[in-house]
Write a protein that holds these residues in place. Sequence first.
Motif, mmCIF file in Angstrom:
data_model
loop_
_atom_site.group_PDB
_atom_site.id
_atom_site.type_symbol
_atom_site.label_atom_id
_atom_site.label_comp_id
_atom_site.label_asym_id
_atom_site.label_seq_id
_atom_site.Cartn_x
_atom_site.Cartn_y
_atom_site.Cartn_z
ATOM 1 N N ILE A 62 0.854 -1.174 0.000
ATOM 2 C CA ILE A 62 0.000 0.000 0.000
ATOM 3 C C ILE A 62 0.889 1.222 0.000
ATOM 4 C CG2 ILE A 62 -1.715 1.290 1.320
ATOM 5 C CD1 ILE A 62 -2.652 -1.454 2.411
ATOM 6 N N SER A 63 0.614 2.154 -0.897
ATOM 7 C CA SER A 63 1.517 3.287 -1.078
ATOM 8 C C SER A 63 0.724 4.580 -1.218
ATOM 9 C CB SER A 63 2.382 3.062 -2.327
ATOM 10 O OG SER A 63 3.219 4.165 -2.573
ATOM 11 N N LYS A 79 -11.150 13.219 -6.710
ATOM 12 C CA LYS A 79 -10.906 14.329 -5.785
ATOM 13 C C LYS A 79 -11.719 14.158 -4.507
ATOM 14 C CE LYS A 79 -11.719 17.549 -8.961
ATOM 15 N NZ LYS A 79 -11.865 18.894 -9.561
ATOM 16 N N LEU A 80 -12.952 13.694 -4.639
ATOM 17 C CA LEU A 80 -13.791 13.504 -3.454
ATOM 18 C C LEU A 80 -13.194 12.435 -2.525
ATOM 19 C CD1 LEU A 80 -16.489 14.325 -2.087
ATOM 20 C CD2 LEU A 80 -17.500 12.303 -3.150
ATOM 21 N N ILE A 81 -12.704 11.343 -3.092
ATOM 22 C CA ILE A 81 -12.089 10.279 -2.279
ATOM 23 C C ILE A 81 -10.852 10.812 -1.567
ATOM 24 C CG2 ILE A 81 -10.925 8.043 -2.353
ATOM 25 C CD1 ILE A 81 -12.720 7.303 -4.729
ATOM 26 N N LEU A 117 -13.516 2.811 -13.469
ATOM 27 C CA LEU A 117 -13.057 3.825 -12.520
ATOM 28 C C LEU A 117 -11.581 3.606 -12.179
ATOM 29 C CD1 LEU A 117 -14.289 6.186 -10.714
ATOM 30 C CD2 LEU A 117 -14.327 4.502 -8.875
ATOM 31 N N GLY A 118 -11.207 2.346 -11.960
ATOM 32 C CA GLY A 118 -9.821 2.032 -11.655
ATOM 33 C C GLY A 118 -8.890 2.248 -12.837
ATOM 34 N N ARG A 119 -9.362 1.897 -14.028
ATOM 35 C CA ARG A 119 -8.532 2.070 -15.225
ATOM 36 C C ARG A 119 -8.283 3.543 -15.511
ATOM 37 N NH1 ARG A 119 -11.659 -2.187 -19.236
ATOM 38 N NH2 ARG A 119 -10.987 -4.127 -18.199
ATOM 39 N N GLN A 120 -9.329 4.365 -15.381
ATOM 40 C CA GLN A 120 -9.182 5.785 -15.649
ATOM 41 C C GLN A 120 -8.257 6.460 -14.636
ATOM 42 O OE1 GLN A 120 -10.657 7.735 -18.221
ATOM 43 N NE2 GLN A 120 -10.968 5.699 -19.097
ATOM 44 N N PHE A 121 -8.227 5.923 -13.408
ATOM 45 C CA PHE A 121 -7.334 6.460 -12.387
ATOM 46 C C PHE A 121 -5.884 6.375 -12.855
ATOM 47 C CE2 PHE A 121 -4.452 5.341 -8.877
ATOM 48 C CZ PHE A 121 -4.501 6.512 -8.131
ATOM 49 N N LYS A 122 -5.515 5.269 -13.492
ATOM 50 C CA LYS A 122 -4.155 5.090 -13.991
ATOM 51 C C LYS A 122 -3.813 6.166 -15.032
ATOM 52 C CE LYS A 122 -2.983 1.233 -11.828
ATOM 53 N NZ LYS A 122 -1.842 1.183 -10.876
ATOM 54 N N LYS A 123 -4.779 6.513 -15.852
ATOM 55 C CA LYS A 123 -4.551 7.526 -16.882
ATOM 56 C C LYS A 123 -4.287 8.896 -16.264
ATOM 57 C CE LYS A 123 -7.164 5.345 -20.642
ATOM 58 N NZ LYS A 123 -8.252 5.532 -21.634
ATOM 59 N N THR A 139 -2.623 2.505 -6.758
ATOM 60 C CA THR A 139 -3.963 2.018 -7.078
ATOM 61 C C THR A 139 -4.969 3.047 -6.600
ATOM 62 O OG1 THR A 139 -4.308 0.864 -4.973
ATOM 63 C CG2 THR A 139 -3.178 -0.349 -6.733
ATOM 64 N N LEU A 140 -6.189 2.929 -7.085
ATOM 65 C CA LEU A 140 -7.235 3.874 -6.694
ATOM 66 C C LEU A 140 -7.439 3.885 -5.183
ATOM 67 C CD1 LEU A 140 -9.531 5.821 -7.248
ATOM 68 C CD2 LEU A 140 -10.955 3.883 -7.931
ATOM 69 N N HIS A 141 -7.315 2.733 -4.555
ATOM 70 C CA HIS A 141 -7.523 2.641 -3.106
ATOM 71 C C HIS A 141 -6.466 3.428 -2.332
ATOM 72 C CE1 HIS A 141 -9.697 0.859 0.210
ATOM 73 N NE2 HIS A 141 -8.565 0.471 0.783
ATOM 74 N N ASP A 142 -5.336 3.717 -2.977
ATOM 75 C CA ASP A 142 -4.289 4.490 -2.304
ATOM 76 C C ASP A 142 -4.750 5.913 -1.990
ATOM 77 O OD1 ASP A 142 -2.526 2.390 -2.286
ATOM 78 O OD2 ASP A 142 -1.446 3.007 -4.095
#
Length: 389
Positions: A190-191, A217-219, A315-321, A333-336
């Motif tokens: 976890i990073s 941004k909300l997360i 949602l997770g894929r777009q986070f990488k972009k 990862t998105l959870h980070d």
Amino acid sequence: MSDSKKTRRPKGDGSIKFDPEKKKWVARITAHRADGTPYRKTFEGKTQRETAQKRDEWKALHDKVPAGKREMVYLSDYIMTWMQNVKKGSIKLTTYERYLRDVKTHIIPSVGNLRLINLSTSTIQTELCNKMRDAKDCNGNELYSFSAIRNAFNTLHSCLQYAVDVGDISLNPCDKVQLPTERKANTKQISPLSDDEAKQFLMACEMGVSQYEWVYKLILYTGLREGEACALRPDDVNLENGYLSIHATIIPNIDSETGTRAKGFVYQNSTKTKKDRRAYFGDAARTLLIERLKSCPNGCYLANKSQTPVNLVYLGRQFKKVCERANITTNHTLHDLRHTCATKLVQSGTDAKTVSAQLGHSNIKTTLDYYVHPSENDKANAMRSLNWD
């Protein structure tokens, strides 16, 4: 004198009556252990109907094979029946889907062709655990993580322990199996984002790289779980008192009959921990929410301004972009983002109990063990202040 006769219970249904001492309904039947010896099997419930249902579900699992011969059943048949009659309805649908995936992907292909009586510790060790441990992908990397091996093993262990408890086998062959040592080097770390990375990320969220930039941004501002953030609707926002009503989440769409994943994602009117809470927000999130509320119709999700739930895979894929656009090279990862919020709160002096309540953890130990990430500067500064002058 009435000609009516008292209806006789079907053979094998045993007795069922109310126990005034226990204040419960109790059903008793004669069952048989794996060696054929009889014993009394008891079922209890608050109502007669509930007690009879427990008895009937147990019989449905065991009456297909003659008493004392259930150890001759193939594991593939036994574990699927166990999943359907015992686990289904007793665990969350998402957990049931994972169990079923482990059964079909790992357990049945490796040991499903064996009868219960032929299952041994060494067979489970070599055919399930060790083969998963040694499996490699096309690049020569370990194919399965430690948690994947553990999950498959735990599912099998749970099934066979049930078989022991009801007398279908005498011993659980999983008890002596040794799981492989967790490979720390290959464990996903976890990073949380550093302060600089967080600033770069927020800047990238203003560039129109993804339709889900608002969610990210909300997360980051509130520490919500992805599913919770995507389940928010306008009525869940309390601008006057500065909090969000968290009472639902978005989960994978799972067929309740088959336990397999169907297309898309669905709204679940409860959180991961089954507890509603208030998640408070600051000025940055307030501005974000005010702008969103202006354009989001009532009854729609704030995340996409639609009545259709967000696809969490996309949602997770777009986070990488967005991370790429922000020139963030760390493999986040998105959870980070949720971990980043928690770490920032702790670094700002917020006590762990408050952070735990904001994140919706059922136990503060989860917050301390997994969500508090001291930076190298934090550790260095702490040691510089250590003195006895």
